[in-house]
Design a protein around this motif. Structure first.
Motif, mmCIF file in Angstrom:
data_model
loop_
_atom_site.group_PDB
_atom_site.id
_atom_site.type_symbol
_atom_site.label_atom_id
_atom_site.label_comp_id
_atom_site.label_asym_id
_atom_site.label_seq_id
_atom_site.Cartn_x
_atom_site.Cartn_y
_atom_site.Cartn_z
ATOM 1 N N PHE A 195 0.832 -1.202 0.000
ATOM 2 C CA PHE A 195 0.000 0.000 0.000
ATOM 3 C C PHE A 195 0.867 1.253 0.000
ATOM 4 N N ARG A 196 1.923 1.265 0.835
ATOM 5 C CA ARG A 196 2.819 2.416 0.866
ATOM 6 C C ARG A 196 3.389 2.697 -0.520
ATOM 7 N N THR A 197 3.886 1.636 -1.161
ATOM 8 C CA THR A 197 4.516 1.799 -2.472
ATOM 9 C C THR A 197 3.538 2.358 -3.491
ATOM 10 N N ARG A 198 2.349 1.799 -3.498
ATOM 11 C CA ARG A 198 1.334 2.254 -4.463
ATOM 12 C C ARG A 198 0.889 3.684 -4.177
ATOM 13 N N LYS A 199 0.659 3.994 -2.911
ATOM 14 C CA LYS A 199 0.180 5.328 -2.541
ATOM 15 C C LYS A 199 1.242 6.384 -2.788
ATOM 16 N N ARG A 200 2.496 6.062 -2.496
ATOM 17 C CA ARG A 200 3.571 7.014 -2.748
ATOM 18 C C ARG A 200 3.673 7.357 -4.226
ATOM 19 N N ALA A 201 3.612 6.329 -5.077
ATOM 20 C CA ALA A 201 3.691 6.567 -6.518
ATOM 21 C C ALA A 201 2.496 7.382 -7.000
ATOM 22 N N GLU A 202 1.357 7.148 -6.416
ATOM 23 C CA GLU A 202 0.136 7.871 -6.802
ATOM 24 C C GLU A 202 0.206 9.346 -6.404
ATOM 25 N N LEU A 203 0.759 9.637 -5.228
ATOM 26 C CA LEU A 203 0.762 10.999 -4.705
ATOM 27 C C LEU A 203 1.949 11.840 -5.181
ATOM 28 N N ALA A 204 3.034 11.187 -5.590
ATOM 29 C CA ALA A 204 4.296 11.889 -5.825
ATOM 30 C C ALA A 204 4.224 13.001 -6.870
ATOM 31 N N PRO A 205 3.694 12.766 -8.090
ATOM 32 C CA PRO A 205 3.771 13.823 -9.119
ATOM 33 C C PRO A 205 3.091 15.124 -8.696
ATOM 34 N N GLU A 206 1.878 15.031 -8.172
ATOM 35 C CA GLU A 206 1.153 16.234 -7.786
ATOM 36 C C GLU A 206 1.832 16.930 -6.612
ATOM 37 N N TYR A 207 2.370 16.130 -5.672
ATOM 38 C CA TYR A 207 3.056 16.703 -4.515
ATOM 39 C C TYR A 207 4.312 17.443 -4.961
ATOM 40 N N LEU A 208 5.047 16.867 -5.889
ATOM 41 C CA LEU A 208 6.259 17.515 -6.390
ATOM 42 C C LEU A 208 5.923 18.830 -7.084
ATOM 43 N N SER A 209 4.836 18.856 -7.832
ATOM 44 C CA SER A 209 4.461 20.084 -8.535
ATOM 45 C C SER A 209 4.115 21.211 -7.570
ATOM 46 N N ARG A 210 3.650 20.873 -6.366
ATOM 47 C CA ARG A 210 3.288 21.881 -5.365
ATOM 48 C C ARG A 210 4.454 22.255 -4.461
ATOM 49 N N GLY A 300 7.281 11.246 -3.060
ATOM 50 C CA GLY A 300 6.264 10.275 -2.665
ATOM 51 C C GLY A 300 6.323 9.958 -1.186
ATOM 52 N N THR A 301 7.533 9.841 -0.638
ATOM 53 C CA THR A 301 7.682 9.577 0.797
ATOM 54 C C THR A 301 7.120 10.720 1.624
ATOM 55 N N ALA A 302 7.442 11.959 1.243
ATOM 56 C CA ALA A 302 6.927 13.121 1.974
ATOM 57 C C ALA A 302 5.417 13.233 1.834
ATOM 58 N N ALA A 303 4.907 12.969 0.622
ATOM 59 C CA ALA A 303 3.470 13.056 0.394
ATOM 60 C C ALA A 303 2.721 12.016 1.212
ATOM 61 N N PHE A 304 3.283 10.817 1.300
ATOM 62 C CA PHE A 304 2.632 9.763 2.072
ATOM 63 C C PHE A 304 2.603 10.117 3.554
ATOM 64 N N ASP A 305 3.696 10.672 4.058
ATOM 65 C CA ASP A 305 3.729 11.071 5.469
ATOM 66 C C ASP A 305 2.648 12.109 5.761
#
Length: 322
Positions: A195-210, A300-305
């Protein structure tokens, strides 16, 4: 809600519990029935708590509802089967559970095992356990295979230095855990990791853009010391100074000490108060963030946290032992 209305709701809740099939195979049906009941009584924020009896196909249920005057009301029914209350309730879910988070129950032994691997700085054990429960609940439906479970077990053994069969057996004995219980724990760990791996990949692009400034690559050097250090001394000419902690790193901008994060390439800061002393530093080089694999992994790690912290804030938490 008025007292007469609450009384009617309590009577309806008891009827719900009496109508549930108390077999392990029917737990999902019971949860759906309880969700329908809860939707009809939204002000009560009802939760159904299930407790499978050890070594038995029977499941016990309790219904937790908000008391309009404060606190929680627990509804439970017990069949008249001739078993004494003391014996029947020795394995009741509330007897051994530490907390419930959005319906996810954690027993005292499970919590003790979890705490061995929870080391997030700045969080209390209670906060860490709530976040762990949120993660566990979110990951419960992840599909894992034997390879995933084996990878989780191998990683666990490496982290704890259990590199031989003998070391593993002694650890299980010391923890009072069977091999079957350890396997179940590793299944949960594997689901969490997937779940962590999938959620991190899902959240990473948008989080990086912000947060592009946070993931700029920087090359920096700084010193933390009791007595102030002049920026000119960062080239290594610290002379007779001792007890100076010097760091020279290539990292993300967001990982720098706070006084350095906004410093441009070639800029200096300090000496400024920092921790229990002073900080002096300079940023030698800075590159804008790019969406490569390393940067996306960090984002992705920061976004998941952040996601986990927000989910824990929204969760409904019931502590049974505190």
């Amino acid at each position: 809600m008025t007292q007469p209305a609450l009384g009617a709701a309590l009577e309806s809740g008891v009827s719900l519990l009496r109508g549930l099939t108390r077999r392990r195979s029917a737990v999902d049906d019971a949860r759906r029935a309880a969700a329908t009941w809860a939707a009809a009584h939204p002000s009560l924020a009802a939760q159904l708590v299930s407790n499978p009896r050890p070594g038995s196909p029977i499941v016990d249920y309790d219904l937790l509802i908000d008391d309009p005057e404060g606190g929680t009301i627990m509804l439970g029914t017990q069949p008249d089967d001739g078993t004494s209350w003391l014996v029947d309730h020795s394995t009741h879910w509330a007897a051994g559970n530490l907390l419930t988070v959005d319906g996810m129950q954690i027993s005292v032994p499970e919590a003790m095992l979890m705490l061995r691997s929870l080391t997030r700085a700045g969080l209390s054990p209670q906060e860490e356990l709530v976040r762990f429960c949120v993660l566990r609940g979110a990951a419960a439906k992840e599909e894992v295979d034997l390879d995933d479970v084996q990878a989780a077990a191998d990683a666990f053994r490496r982290r704890h230095g259990l590199l031989t069969g003998e070391a593993m057996r002694k650890w299980l004995e010391r923890m009072g855990m069977s091999a079957e219980a350890f396997h179940d724990h590793m299944v949960t760990n594997a689901k969490d990791q997937r779940f962590r791996t999938r959620k991190r990949a899902e959240l990473a692009p948008e989080y990086l853009s912000r947060h592009r400034d946070r993931f700029a690559r920087v090359w920096a050097v700084w010193a933390v010391s009791g007595e102030p250090v002049d920026p000119a001394e960062l080239d290594g000419s610290l002379g007779d100074r001792w007890d100076v902690r010097v760091s020279r790193v290539r990292t993300w901008s967001g990982e720098l000490p706070e006084p350095l994060r906004a410093v441009p390439a070639g800029g200096e800061v300090g000496p400024v108060p920092f921790e229990d002393g002073h900080l002096t530093g300079s940023v030698l080089k800075r590159e804008d963030a790019v969406a490569d694999a390393d940067t996306l992994a960090a984002a992705g790690t920061a976004a998941f946290d952040d996601w986990l912290a927000e989910a824990a804030e929204r969760a409904r938490v019931t502590w049974h032992w505190l």
